[in-house]
Structure formats: C-alpha cells, structure tokens
Design a protein around this motif. Structure first.
Motif, short mmCIF file in Angstrom:
data_model
loop_
_atom_site.label_atom_id
_atom_site.label_comp_id
_atom_site.label_asym_id
_atom_site.label_seq_id
_atom_site.Cartn_x
_atom_site.Cartn_y
_atom_site.Cartn_z
N ARG A 146 23.18 -21.50 -20.23
CA ARG A 146 22.66 -20.34 -20.95
C ARG A 146 21.37 -19.78 -20.36
NH1 ARG A 146 23.98 -19.45 -26.36
NH2 ARG A 146 25.83 -20.56 -27.04
N ARG A 147 20.78 -20.50 -19.44
CA ARG A 147 19.51 -20.03 -18.87
C ARG A 147 19.72 -18.72 -18.12
NH1 ARG A 147 17.95 -24.60 -14.99
NH2 ARG A 147 20.20 -24.52 -14.71
N ALA A 148 18.68 -17.93 -18.12
CA ALA A 148 18.71 -16.70 -17.32
C ALA A 148 18.86 -17.09 -15.86
CB ALA A 148 17.46 -15.88 -17.54
N PRO A 149 19.56 -16.28 -15.09
CA PRO A 149 19.75 -16.62 -13.68
C PRO A 149 18.44 -16.65 -12.90
CG PRO A 149 21.11 -14.76 -14.34
CD PRO A 149 20.21 -15.06 -15.48
N ASP A 150 18.45 -17.45 -11.87
CA ASP A 150 17.32 -17.50 -10.95
C ASP A 150 17.31 -16.16 -10.19
OD1 ASP A 150 15.61 -17.87 -8.80
OD2 ASP A 150 16.33 -19.88 -8.36
N PRO A 151 16.21 -15.43 -10.21
CA PRO A 151 16.17 -14.13 -9.54
C PRO A 151 16.53 -14.18 -8.06
CG PRO A 151 14.16 -14.46 -10.83
CD PRO A 151 14.95 -15.74 -10.86
N LYS A 152 16.31 -15.33 -7.42
CA LYS A 152 16.63 -15.45 -6.01
C LYS A 152 18.14 -15.56 -5.76
CE LYS A 152 12.88 -18.29 -5.83
NZ LYS A 152 12.57 -19.65 -5.80
N THR A 153 18.87 -15.99 -6.79
CA THR A 153 20.31 -16.18 -6.62
C THR A 153 21.13 -15.32 -7.59
OG1 THR A 153 20.30 -18.03 -8.17
CG2 THR A 153 20.02 -18.55 -5.84
#
Length: 116
Positions: free
Chosen positions: A107-114
């Motif tokens: 459920r975590r927001a995606p890592d902006p790098k990926t």
C-alpha cells in the motif's frame, strides 16, 4: 459507477490497460494498479486488455473481491497517475495465476525513482 482493479493484479502490475484509458484513470503502485473512481468513465476498453482478468465493472466485482472497491478509491488518492505502459514486474508471470494474494499488496506510495 466505475471499474475496479482486483486482487489478480497484485505482484503482476501489467499495464496494457493503461494505454487504452481515455481519461488517465489508472494509478500505479509498487505492485498493483488501481482505478480512480472519479476519473473512470466506464468505457470498459481496459477490461479486455488485462492479461490476468483483474478489471471489473464495480457492480460485477465477484463477492470475494468486493473489498477492492474501497481499496481502489483509497489508494488512487495517494498513488501517481500512470499514463503509458511500462514493463510488468520482473516476476509477474510467476504471480499471474496465483490466487489469494491480497496479503501481498504493498500500500505504500511508490518510490519516485521507480514510479511507472
């Protein structure tokens, strides 16, 4: 009414559906896609594009998958819009036929790098 992405998408995140969406209703998470209910216009063009049959009209969501209606609404508020297809997760084909994988949802927001 809206369309809903269900459990079959978890750990796969195939994005064939994204390319055909005329309203950019899809949101991309770390290991699943969801549909923003306010952006979906119920055109249903995404349904046949899903290789794991994870997308349903909300009134047709199987009873075992109904919990994904509020999950789509909730997570679509936090996850970024995805407007073009990207590669599926590396082990998507291994997870495509696995059932009962709701516990695998990240459920975590995606890592902006990926982010897709």
């Amino acid at each position: 009414m809206t369309h809903v992405v269900t459990e079959a998408c978890i750990r796969c995140r195939y994005t064939d559906c994204v390319d055909v969406c005329p309203t950019d209703a899809f949101r991309g998470g770390r290991n699943m896609l969801v549909i923003h209910p306010d952006d979906c216009i119920d055109c249903a063009v995404c349904v046949p594009e899903c290789p794991v049959d994870a997308i349903f009209f909300d009134a047709d969501v199987p009873s075992t998958q109904r919990r994904f209606i509020p999950i789509n609404a909730e997570l679509s508020e936090d996850w970024p819009v995805i407007t073009r297809s990207v590669a599926a997760l590396p082990d998507a084909d291994d997870w495509a036929t696995v059932g009962d994988k709701a516990g695998e949802l990240d459920r975590r927001a995606p890592d902006p790098k990926t982010t897709p």
